[in-house]
Design a protein around this motif. Structure first.
Motif, PDB file in Angstrom:
ATOM      1  N   GLN B 211      -4.217   6.132   0.148  1.00 24.44           N
ATOM      2  CA  GLN B 211      -4.206   6.142   1.608  1.00 24.44           C
ATOM      3  C   GLN B 211      -5.427   5.450   2.216  1.00 24.44           C
ATOM      4  OE1 GLN B 211      -3.462   9.609   0.158  1.00 24.44           O
ATOM      5  NE2 GLN B 211      -1.513   8.531  -0.040  1.00 24.44           N
ATOM      6  N   LYS B 212      -6.357   5.109   1.373  1.00 21.96           N
ATOM      7  CA  LYS B 212      -7.639   4.627   1.917  1.00 21.96           C
ATOM      8  C   LYS B 212      -7.744   3.103   2.009  1.00 21.96           C
ATOM      9  CE  LYS B 212      -9.143   8.918   1.618  1.00 21.96           C
ATOM     10  NZ  LYS B 212      -9.473   9.767   2.758  1.00 21.96           N
ATOM     11  N   PHE B 213      -6.826   2.412   1.357  1.00 14.11           N
ATOM     12  CA  PHE B 213      -6.921   0.948   1.348  1.00 14.11           C
ATOM     13  C   PHE B 213      -6.442   0.356   2.659  1.00 14.11           C
ATOM     14  CE2 PHE B 213      -6.795   2.016  -3.140  1.00 14.11           C
ATOM     15  CZ  PHE B 213      -7.801   1.216  -3.638  1.00 14.11           C
ATOM     16  N   TYR B 214      -7.114  -0.670   3.099  1.00 13.60           N
ATOM     17  CA  TYR B 214      -6.589  -1.424   4.249  1.00 13.60           C
ATOM     18  C   TYR B 214      -6.948  -2.890   4.060  1.00 13.60           C
ATOM     19  CZ  TYR B 214     -11.170  -2.071   6.429  1.00 13.60           C
ATOM     20  OH  TYR B 214     -12.448  -2.461   6.679  1.00 13.60           O
ATOM     21  N   LYS B 243     -12.839   4.740   3.355  1.00 10.97           N
ATOM     22  CA  LYS B 243     -11.829   3.680   3.443  1.00 10.97           C
ATOM     23  C   LYS B 243     -12.259   2.537   2.533  1.00 10.97           C
ATOM     24  CE  LYS B 243     -13.739   2.255   7.921  1.00 10.97           C
ATOM     25  NZ  LYS B 243     -13.416   1.740   9.243  1.00 10.97           N
ATOM     26  N   ILE B 244     -11.253   1.841   2.003  1.00  8.96           N
ATOM     27  CA  ILE B 244     -11.538   0.787   1.025  1.00  8.96           C
ATOM     28  C   ILE B 244     -10.935  -0.527   1.508  1.00  8.96           C
ATOM     29  CG2 ILE B 244     -11.416   0.066  -1.404  1.00  8.96           C
ATOM     30  CD1 ILE B 244     -10.837   2.981  -2.148  1.00  8.96           C
ATOM     31  N   PRO B 245     -11.790  -1.434   1.974  1.00 10.34           N
ATOM     32  CA  PRO B 245     -11.252  -2.724   2.405  1.00 10.34           C
ATOM     33  C   PRO B 245     -10.800  -3.574   1.228  1.00 10.34           C
ATOM     34  CG  PRO B 245     -13.639  -2.623   2.791  1.00 10.34           C
ATOM     35  CD  PRO B 245     -13.233  -1.326   2.173  1.00 10.34           C
ATOM     36  N   THR B 246      -9.667  -4.248   1.383  1.00  9.48           N
ATOM     37  CA  THR B 246      -9.210  -5.192   0.363  1.00  9.48           C
ATOM     38  C   THR B 246      -8.994  -6.554   1.023  1.00  9.48           C
ATOM     39  OG1 THR B 246      -6.889  -4.672   0.741  1.00  9.48           O
ATOM     40  CG2 THR B 246      -7.996  -3.439  -1.007  1.00  9.48           C
ATOM     41  N   GLY B 247      -8.986  -7.578   0.172  1.00  9.29           N
ATOM     42  CA  GLY B 247      -8.829  -8.938   0.680  1.00  9.29           C
ATOM     43  C   GLY B 247     -10.083  -9.746   0.375  1.00  9.29           C
ATOM     44  N   ILE B 248     -10.221 -10.869   1.053  1.00  4.14           N
ATOM     45  CA  ILE B 248     -11.375 -11.738   0.802  1.00  4.14           C
ATOM     46  C   ILE B 248     -12.488 -11.374   1.778  1.00  4.14           C
ATOM     47  CG2 ILE B 248     -12.207 -14.126   0.694  1.00  4.14           C
ATOM     48  CD1 ILE B 248      -9.217 -14.922   0.175  1.00  4.14           C
TER      49      ILE B 248
END
Lengths: 496, 279
Positions: B211-214, B243-248
């Protein structure tokens, strides 16, 4: 006649430049020259000295007594006066630099000024240098030794230059290193000419990175070489084991200095023979070879490339500071063994593998792999027999045998005149040439090594069952090389 | 090497349900797409280290090496130097990259060779049965740490930003995310660092994670802004999951190692390796 000159001064005063100029000039005049370097681990100050010995007969070592001291500082006289022969000269002049002394020494040896001028043209600051040199040359008309003129000898080089030259002649593509005395100058030599030779020299962040990058390059099929000294080699040994299982062709130059640990960083020793032979976990094939002069450095480096490419194995060229940085007149061309690139990119693995290059734990496949490595070991042994695995000098029928390897060659060859002994220099330490057994069996064996435990002696015992009497082990482990006159005495006292 | 497929006959030995299966499938999909577009298998080299992630070498039939623990990056760099025309893919675990061989990560970011690097971060040494790594949270217990982990974990995203890496990304072990970031990495000239958060189904699985990824990109994050990247990197400290940011996080092209050496530029121009060079 051997004539020896000690050049002493502080680091930064130009002792090396001075002895190099004279060594080069004398070599061109047809003399044989040898220079050993004694320097401390510092950049400015302290006390450095080089001893240059020349003769119209081959020379590859120094003696304990010297004919002349060129003192660039007061300290040189205090420290070395006792080594001066009776009637020997001390050349000093306060406030003068190395070029002044270059002029003095050329005059003292009766070498025309034009020869010196030619040497100075190779250096920076020609105008300034030539002025100082002229002043020194015109200082006195004194003559210390008249140098006889012969035909030009080949070149005046150190062991590291021999290794570099051998690598270039073998077609090295990539050389990786991390700076470590006394191996660093191979990196320098190769880097300087990398564009001209169309190869590449890369310095990485550590010896671990160096060997692993080298493995990456080697598996693409590039002829790849790395260089280091004992401590750096220690860091590489896990990956050395990887080259063993994955069959990666890699040439490793290991230039020793006294250990354990940081030891004596700028001095010499032969303490890493055991290391070269036994390093890396598990059982795998390797070649360990040890040249004894710059010509052998070129030749054995080409053989290291040959074996690494032919069998896909790590090959270790073992040298030490004395050979790496000592300068020798080379009067014959080396014989280079050509090698083809035999590797191409496929699936390599640090695990034991199956036919797809995938990791396996299957007992039969493990046995198959190990047996294949053992069989290759036998093939390497057989192939090695096609090469000069050892050299024999002196009286071949003598009941005395002097056994040695590597850089001690210079002092031994220079000491052997009038000694009734056969001299055996081992070039191949792994695989060990079993034919040596015949050369030494039943003889009075004398061992000469620059270490404290007689590592070649242990190797000979392991391979042949022949043990050398402790009294017959001439071992030097003070970081200094053997001197020919002292060694002659030591050997003479042990002959039967 | 034939071009028909990149499968090997080896049956994967990852645990049932392991996220590595997803990573493997996503990586293979993108490689297959590249092959369809005209690349050949011989255009690739694959390097993996030691740990659960390392088995990926056995399941993708490409040239390369399953190398030593912690030494994936210098090996990749060496392959690029040996043949600067190859697409070099490196795979590590968090043990294989953030613990053993950590120095190579920093230096490779500085050298910037064209290596596509993926770190499978399950925040645990899984193949040796559950010891903590440098990215394990405080309080984690296993047989070797009965008193619980006492040390604050490191933040590899911040480390890579500080080291000057020109492509810093994080994704969750989810097919679309991996495929997307792999394609972005292939477009980037130079070293690309991609961390794949990949829970260990046996030793380190926090259900809260999901639930924490965005997505940074969906949120409109400016990947050319270093300061913004730094702030985003701080949002997940690998210790407490908020919260865990993903992406570049950050992308900026800078000179590639291979372009700084005339010898390698020449090889690239001629589409040659050192092996092809006749002397």
């Amino acid at each position: 006649m051997r004539f020896s000159i000690l050049f002493g001064g502080k680091a930064g005063q130009g002792v090396n430049v001075l002895s190099n100029i004279l060594g080069n000039a004398l070599t061109k005049k047809g003399q044989y020259v040898f220079v050993s370097r004694d320097y401390q681990s510092l950049i400015r100050g302290g006390h450095n000295f080089n001893v240059l010995t020349f003769s119209d007969k081959p020379v590859a070592s120094n003696d304990s007594q010297i004919d002349m001291i060129i003192a660039l500082d007061e300290n040189t006289i205090n420290l070395h006066r006792s080594e001066l022969k009776k009637g020997g000269k001390i050349i000093e002049k306060e406030g003068k630099g190395n070029m002044y002394f270059a002029g003095r020494i050329f005059k003292l040896l009766c070498v025309e000024f034009s020869v010196l001028e030619e040497e100075l043209r190779e250096l920076k600051f020609f105008e300034e240098n030539i002025k100082d040199a002229k002043e020194g040359y015109n200082e006195t008309s004194e003559v210390a030794c008249k140098v006889s003129l012969n035909k030009n000898k080949l070149k005046f080089v150190n062991g590291n230059q021999g290794i570099s030259e051998g690598a270039v002649k073998s077609g090295v593509d990539i050389y990786y290193a991390y700076p470590m005395t006394p191996a660093t100058n191979v990196m320098g030599e190769l880097a300087e000419k990398q564009i001209e030779n169309n190869n590449i020299v890369i310095e990485l962040e550590s010896e671990v990175a160096v060997i692993n990058a080298a493995i990456g390059s080697a598996i693409t099929g590039a002829k790849t070489m790395i260089g280091t000294s004992g401590g750096g080699f220690d860091l590489m040994t896990e990956a050395l084991s990887l080259t063993g299982v994955a069959e990666v062709p890699l040439v490793i130059y290991l230039a020793s200095r006294p250990g354990p640990s940081t030891g004596v960083a700028t001095y010499t020793g032969q303490g890493d023979l055991d290391l070269a032979r036994h390093s890396g976990h598990g059982e795998f094939n390797r070649l360990v070879i040890a040249p004894g002069d710059p010509k052998e450095c070129e030749e054995l480096t080409s053989q290291a490339f040959y074996f690494s490419q032919k069998f896909g194995i790590p090959t270790i060229i073992l040298s030490d500071k004395h050979l790496a940085e000592g300068l020798y007149t080379m009067d014959k061309n080396s014989v280079i063994t050509p090698s083809k690139k035999m590797t191409s990119l496929k699936r390599y693995n640090s695990y034991e593998t199956d036919e797809f290059g995938c990791a396996t734990e299957d007992a039969e496949k493990i046995i198959k792999n190990v047996d294949a490595r053992m069989k290759m070991g036998k093939e390497i042994e057989k192939e090695a027999e096609k090469f000069s695995q050892f050299n024999v000098y002196g009286n071949r029928t003598s009941k005395n045998v002097v056994l040695f390897w590597g850089s001690t060659k210079g002092a031994i060859i220079d000491a052997m005149e009038n000694l009734d002994a056969k001299f055996v220099q081992v070039l191949y330490l792994e695989p060990f040439p079993m034919r040596i057994k015949k050369e030494i069996e039943g003889k009075n064996i004398i061992l000469v090594e620059n270490n404290a435990t007689g590592q070649l002696g242990k190797l000979v015992a392991e391979k042949t069952g022949i043990f050398i009497d402790d009294k017959n082990k001439i071992l030097r482990y003070d970081g200094r090389p053997f001197l020919a006159d002292e060694l002659r005495e030591e050997l003479g006292g042990r002959l039967k | 090497m034939t071009n028909e497929n990149i499968n090997t006959p080896t049956i994967p030995t990852w645990c049932p349900g392991c996220y590595n299966f997803i990573i493997l499938a996503a990586i293979k999909n993108v490689i297959n797409e590249e092959l369809k577009k005209g690349k050949t298998k011989n255009d690739f080299a694959l390097v993996s280290g030691i740990g659960c992630h390392g088995k990926i070498f056995d399941y993708i039939n490409l040239n390369g090496i399953n190398t030593l623990h912690g030494r994936v990056l210098p090996t990749c760099m060496g392959i690029r130097v040996g043949n600067p025309n190859l697409t070099v893919l490196g795979f590590s675990g968090d043990g294989d990259c953030y613990a053993e061989g950590m120095e190579h990560l920093i230096h490779t970011a500085r050298y910037n060779p064209d290596v596509k690097y993926f770190v499978h971060n399950n925040q645990v040494f899984a193949l040796t049965a559950g010891q903590p790594t440098p990215t394990t949270e405080i309080g984690y217990k296993d047989k070797t740490t009965p008193l619980g982990v006492k040390l604050y974990p490191m933040n590899p995203i911040k480390l890579m930003l500080a080291a000057g890496c020109g492509f810093v990304a994080r994704v969750f072990a989810e097919k679309e995310q991996i495929e997307w970031v792999f394609k972005e990495a292939l477009k980037h000239k130079g070293f690309t660092f991609v961390e794949i958060i990949q829970p260990s189904v046996i030793f380190h699985q926090d259900k809260n994670y999901m639930q924490k990824f965005y997505s940074l990109q969906k949120e409109g994050h400016d990947k050319t802004n270093f300061d913004a990247a730094w702030k985003k990197a701080d949002e997940f400290d690998y210790n407490v999951v908020k919260k865990i940011p993903t992406g570049i996080f950050y992308q900026k092209e800078k000179p590639m190692f291979e372009d700084l050496w005339p010898q390698l530029v020449e090889l690239k121009k001629k589409k040659m390796s050192w092996r092809d060079l006749k002397r």
